[in-house]
Design a protein around this motif. Structure first.
Motif, PDB file in Angstrom:
ATOM      1  N   LYS A   9      -8.559   1.006   4.029  1.00 23.33           N
ATOM      2  CA  LYS A   9      -7.289   0.875   4.749  1.00 23.33           C
ATOM      3  C   LYS A   9      -6.116   0.493   3.837  1.00 23.33           C
ATOM      4  N   PRO A  10      -6.287  -0.442   2.891  1.00 22.27           N
ATOM      5  CA  PRO A  10      -5.144  -0.747   2.002  1.00 22.27           C
ATOM      6  C   PRO A  10      -4.673   0.478   1.217  1.00 22.27           C
ATOM      7  N   ASP A  13      -2.783   2.863   3.614  1.00 24.70           N
ATOM      8  CA  ASP A  13      -1.419   2.404   3.910  1.00 24.70           C
ATOM      9  C   ASP A  13      -0.465   2.771   2.767  1.00 24.70           C
ATOM     10  N   LEU A  14      -0.906   2.528   1.541  1.00 27.22           N
ATOM     11  CA  LEU A  14      -0.044   2.805   0.395  1.00 27.22           C
ATOM     12  C   LEU A  14       0.186   4.303   0.222  1.00 27.22           C
ATOM     13  N   LYS A  42       0.435   1.258  -7.543  1.00 27.64           N
ATOM     14  CA  LYS A  42      -0.214   0.226  -6.729  1.00 27.64           C
ATOM     15  C   LYS A  42      -1.429   0.781  -5.996  1.00 27.64           C
ATOM     16  N   ALA A  46      -5.340  -0.310  -6.414  1.00 29.04           N
ATOM     17  CA  ALA A  46      -6.134  -0.717  -5.253  1.00 29.04           C
ATOM     18  C   ALA A  46      -7.428   0.091  -5.185  1.00 29.04           C
TER      19      ALA A  46
END
Length: 316
Positions: A9-10, A13-14, A42, A46
């Motif tokens: 999920k992170p 989102d990015l 980023k 991640a």
């Protein structure tokens, strides 16, 4: 559209924000290149952080990812002049196992692959990669033909297990798996198995009892699925994560135990993010391990295979 797993999920989102900004960048009045570059950096970090410490259960989810390349993809990219062969000459055709002959890096080979399918229609056609007895008897037919004509055998393993339906049991599922395993072990030509996703139970071993067993970095190989083990051990399939951790099903665990021979590194984020690169690396590994048996006699090839599997229990 890319499909994300829950633990990703992170990243989702990015990368979603990056996509939104790319859409906005079409407007000359908006300059978002710097922000896109920052978010991409980023997102990549991640991705590295998450995939550097995947749990066994998370690896299981990656191995089952719907976008992960399947046997048909490996065959298309690696096998030239592939000619599919169908039917077991006893009952019928089973599309869960794809077989045929072709050329791999200039070498004549026989190919056996467990195919799950990519969409609803193809998954139903291939029965989600779960073979019935006729599928394993077809594999035996191809292996016997390969032995007769001196063809090396390559197996692409990707199944949750053999099909457990009533019809399959009536037609001798256990016997068919045993005969297929025996055929692997008796071959006088070199054989290699590549576990590309799930290597589940006897359904996988039936075509993976080979001179060399290779696993993709985020694939799994086990005697039973984590859900099945949890149901038996704790009578609670919800404890599949605990089962996955304790069963030692990842490539990294299995190479330490001497059960597999090599791990093929996958692109960052899994094979589904860059199938072409993942398949190419797998091809290099297969070429290397099959090359080890060039010029060896049938007896020497059988002896190596037998010693490999006998050594597993002795080394534990």
């Amino acid at each position: 559209m890319r499909s994300y797993l829950e633990f990703e999920k992170p990243i989702a989102d990015l990368e979603g924000k990056v996509q939104e900004l790319r859409t906005m960048s079409g407007d000359d009045a908006v300059d978002v290149d710097e922000e896109i570059a920052r978010l991409e950096t980023k997102a990549n970090q991640a991705l590295k952080d998450i995939y550097s410490k995947l749990t066994p259960w998370q690896k299981t989810l990656v191995a089952r990812h719907p976008d992960r390349p399947h046997a048909a993809d490996y065959i298309d990219q690696l096998i030239e002049d592939f000619t599919p062969l169908a039917g077991d000459r006893k009952f019928g055709e089973d599309s869960a196992i794809v077989t045929g002959i072709g050329r791999f890096r200039g070498q004549r080979v026989a190919v056996i692959g467990q195919e799950k399918g990519h969409d609803t229609q193809s998954r139903l056609k291939h029965n989600f990669g779960m073979a019935r007895p006729e599928g394993y008897r077809k594999a035996v037919r191809i292996m016997e033909m390969a032995d007769r004509f001196g063809l090396a055998v390559i197996s692409f393993v990707d199944t949750a297990g053999a099909y457990p339906g009533i019809g399959a049991e009536e037609r001798g599922q256990a016997e068919a798996i045993a005969r297929s395993t025996e055929a692997c072990l008796k071959l006088g030509v070199a054989n290699a198995a590549l576990i590309i996703g799930e290597g589940g139970s006897g359904g996988a071993i039936a075509i993976a009892s080979t001179n060399r067993v290779i696993m993709m970095e985020h694939s799994i190989y086990s005697v039973i699925s984590p859900e099945g083990a949890a149901s038996i051990l704790w009578r609670d399939s919800a404890r599949a994560q605990d089962a996955a951790t304790n069963m030692k099903i990842t490539a990294q665990d299995l190479i330490k135990l001497g059960i597999i021979d090599e791990i093929v590194e996958e692109p960052l984020g899994g094979a589904h993010r860059d199938p072409g690169t993942a398949i190419a690396k797998a091809g290099e590994a297969l070429e290397r391990v099959l090359g080890e048996f060039h010029g060896q006699s049938a007896d020497a090839i059988r002896q190596q295979r037998h010693e490999k599997f006998l050594a597993i229990g002795r080394n534990l």
